[in-house]
Scaffold this motif. Structure first.
Motif, mmCIF file in Angstrom:
data_model
loop_
_atom_site.group_PDB
_atom_site.id
_atom_site.type_symbol
_atom_site.label_atom_id
_atom_site.label_comp_id
_atom_site.label_asym_id
_atom_site.label_seq_id
_atom_site.Cartn_x
_atom_site.Cartn_y
_atom_site.Cartn_z
ATOM 1 N N ASP A 171 25.292 59.003 52.866
ATOM 2 C CA ASP A 171 24.458 59.726 53.581
ATOM 3 C C ASP A 171 24.291 58.891 55.143
ATOM 4 O O ASP A 171 24.032 57.680 54.990
ATOM 5 C CB ASP A 171 23.132 60.064 53.113
ATOM 6 C CG ASP A 171 22.838 61.079 52.287
ATOM 7 O OD1 ASP A 171 23.945 61.949 52.090
ATOM 8 O OD2 ASP A 171 22.028 61.265 51.346
ATOM 9 N N TRP A 175 16.951 59.287 53.007
ATOM 10 C CA TRP A 175 16.704 60.813 52.666
ATOM 11 C C TRP A 175 15.433 61.341 53.344
ATOM 12 O O TRP A 175 14.381 60.166 53.611
ATOM 13 C CB TRP A 175 16.498 60.633 51.000
ATOM 14 C CG TRP A 175 15.973 62.034 50.628
ATOM 15 C CD1 TRP A 175 14.559 62.503 50.634
ATOM 16 C CD2 TRP A 175 16.791 63.209 49.877
ATOM 17 N NE1 TRP A 175 14.750 63.657 49.967
ATOM 18 C CE2 TRP A 175 15.976 64.035 49.600
ATOM 19 C CE3 TRP A 175 18.192 63.151 49.794
ATOM 20 C CZ2 TRP A 175 16.501 65.092 48.824
ATOM 21 C CZ3 TRP A 175 18.532 64.273 49.189
ATOM 22 C CH2 TRP A 175 17.639 65.354 48.840
ATOM 23 N N CYS A 196 19.518 63.434 44.535
ATOM 24 C CA CYS A 196 20.756 63.465 44.937
ATOM 25 C C CYS A 196 21.620 64.463 44.274
ATOM 26 O O CYS A 196 22.556 64.989 44.719
ATOM 27 C CB CYS A 196 21.338 62.020 44.860
ATOM 28 S SG CYS A 196 20.824 60.844 46.154
ATOM 29 N N LYS A 199 21.891 67.720 45.411
ATOM 30 C CA LYS A 199 22.667 68.065 46.313
ATOM 31 C C LYS A 199 24.248 68.003 46.299
ATOM 32 O O LYS A 199 24.946 67.692 47.174
ATOM 33 C CB LYS A 199 22.320 66.910 47.480
ATOM 34 C CG LYS A 199 20.888 67.458 48.157
ATOM 35 C CD LYS A 199 20.831 68.627 49.037
ATOM 36 C CE LYS A 199 19.569 68.758 49.764
ATOM 37 N NZ LYS A 199 19.566 69.864 50.707
ATOM 38 N N LYS A 201 25.445 65.128 45.014
ATOM 39 C CA LYS A 201 25.746 63.945 45.572
ATOM 40 C C LYS A 201 25.397 62.827 44.147
ATOM 41 O O LYS A 201 24.826 63.298 43.312
ATOM 42 C CB LYS A 201 24.919 63.411 46.721
ATOM 43 C CG LYS A 201 25.428 64.255 47.962
ATOM 44 C CD LYS A 201 24.821 64.059 49.089
ATOM 45 C CE LYS A 201 25.232 64.959 50.296
ATOM 46 N NZ LYS A 201 24.209 64.696 51.615
#
Length: 345
Positions: A171, A175, A196, A199, A201
């Motif tokens: 990223d 966040w 995560c 998403k 991820k």
């Protein structure tokens, strides 16, 4: 297309009324307002004209639909182009990664020598105090002063026999990974991991954080060898926590908790310090908020580690990992960002 679309509209309601009548064998033909009976072929001519008008209108509608689809495609393409242009203006590349992530690729050194040549005065005084207490046979007790190095010897030295190839996505911002947003806090390692995963991820590993922060040059700080509180959000005055805090959403619903958090909070919006960027183009890896990572070869509840430091007067550099915060812990200085496998790996 515009002429074809507007032509039927000029016919008015009368034309459509005539079209309807023309489909009947006994229907009278329409004229421009005259009551004179039409010629014998007028009804047939009207039917033909009506059919042509209907065909023209259908074509106009079809063209309008195609134009709408084209406009939608153009809008979508414009959004992609805008995102691409925005990323093009930022350091690093998102090649092989989602547009909100940065590609981190190169040769990582697992074991590094970074020699400090100048420490912060506060640390030097604390060390001298400890030394004096030891010489006098007195116990100094645990120190509350963090080891802050003001300048490192250049360059850093790789002590590993060989480097490890690494290629992954990280990223660009802490966040919620939106430039200008305040980074998340009061979130546990377990909750960060779930967010995560939602998403598509995952949490970054300890080594991934190291490499993304320091690059192949193994920089002690993400911006270089000299500590600089004007580059990243670090070295803000320490504020002691005096009241219990809850996880973020719950804390905001409790006036006492919310007030305590506001007193302690010294975050800055992500990406607001343009010099606080890594060699790969990742922002705020030092300072602002401590970031949860995964520690390899550990079992519950010790898989959690914190990296990068936060806004307070702490080490705030790339390599150190704080390992005593457990997976269920959460604090006002603890946040995270996500990583993901890059395409082509």
């Amino acid at each position: 297309m515009s002429e074809r679309f507007t032509s039927p509209s000029r016919l008015g309601l009368g034309v459509f009324f005539c079209v309807a009548l023309a489909t009947s064998a006994t229907a009278p033909a329409c004229s421009g307002g005259s009551s004179t009976p039409p010629a014998p072929d007028a009804a047939a001519d009207a039917a033909i004209e009506a059919a042509e008008a209907r065909a023209e209108l259908d074509a106009a509608i079809a063209d309008a639909a195609l134009d709408a689809d084209a406009d939608a495609d153009a809008d979508a393409a414009a959004e992609v182009d805008a995102a691409t242009d925005a990323n093009a203006a930022l350091p690093g590349t998102s090649e092989g990664c989602p547009s909100d992530m940065v590609l981190v690729a190169g040769e990582y050194c697992p074991l590094v020598q970074q020699r400090c040549v100048e420490h912060h005065d506060e640390f030097e005084k604390d060390q001298a105090k400890k030394k004096k207490a030891s010489e006098q046979g007195e116990g100094s007790g645990p120190s509350t002063v963090s080891e802050r190095c003001m300048r490192y010897e250049e360059p850093s030295v790789c002590l590993s026999k060989k480097r490890t190839p690494m290629r992954f996505c990280m990223d660009r911002y802490e966040w919620p990974n939106q430039k200008g947003e305040l980074p998340a806090l009061l979130v546990s390692w377990g909750d960060a991991q779930k967010l995560c995963e939602a998403k598509g991820k995952r949490l970054c590993s300890e080594a991934e954080f190291n490499f993304a922060c320091e690059g192949e040059a193994m920089l002690p700080y993400t911006y270089g060898y000299e500590r600089d509180p004007t580059a990243c959000n670090i070295d803000k005055p320490y504020r002691k926590r005096e009241k219990k805090l809850f996880k973020y959403e719950r804390c905001l619903k409790r006036p006492e908790c919310k007030a305590e958090l506001e007193k302690l909070d010294q975050r800055l919006p992500t990406g607001s310090m343009p010099r606080c960027v890594s060699p790969f183009g990742v922002y705020d890896l030092n300072g602002n908020i401590n970031e949860w990572v995964v520690r390899p070869k550990q079992k519950y509840p010790n898989r959690s580690g914190l990296k990068g430091g936060w806004w307070g007067p702490v080490r705030g550099r790339c390599r150190p990992t704080v390992g005593f915060h457990k997976e269920d812990d959460y604090g006002y200085e603890e946040g995270f960002r996500c990583c993901k496998k890059a395409e082509g790996n």
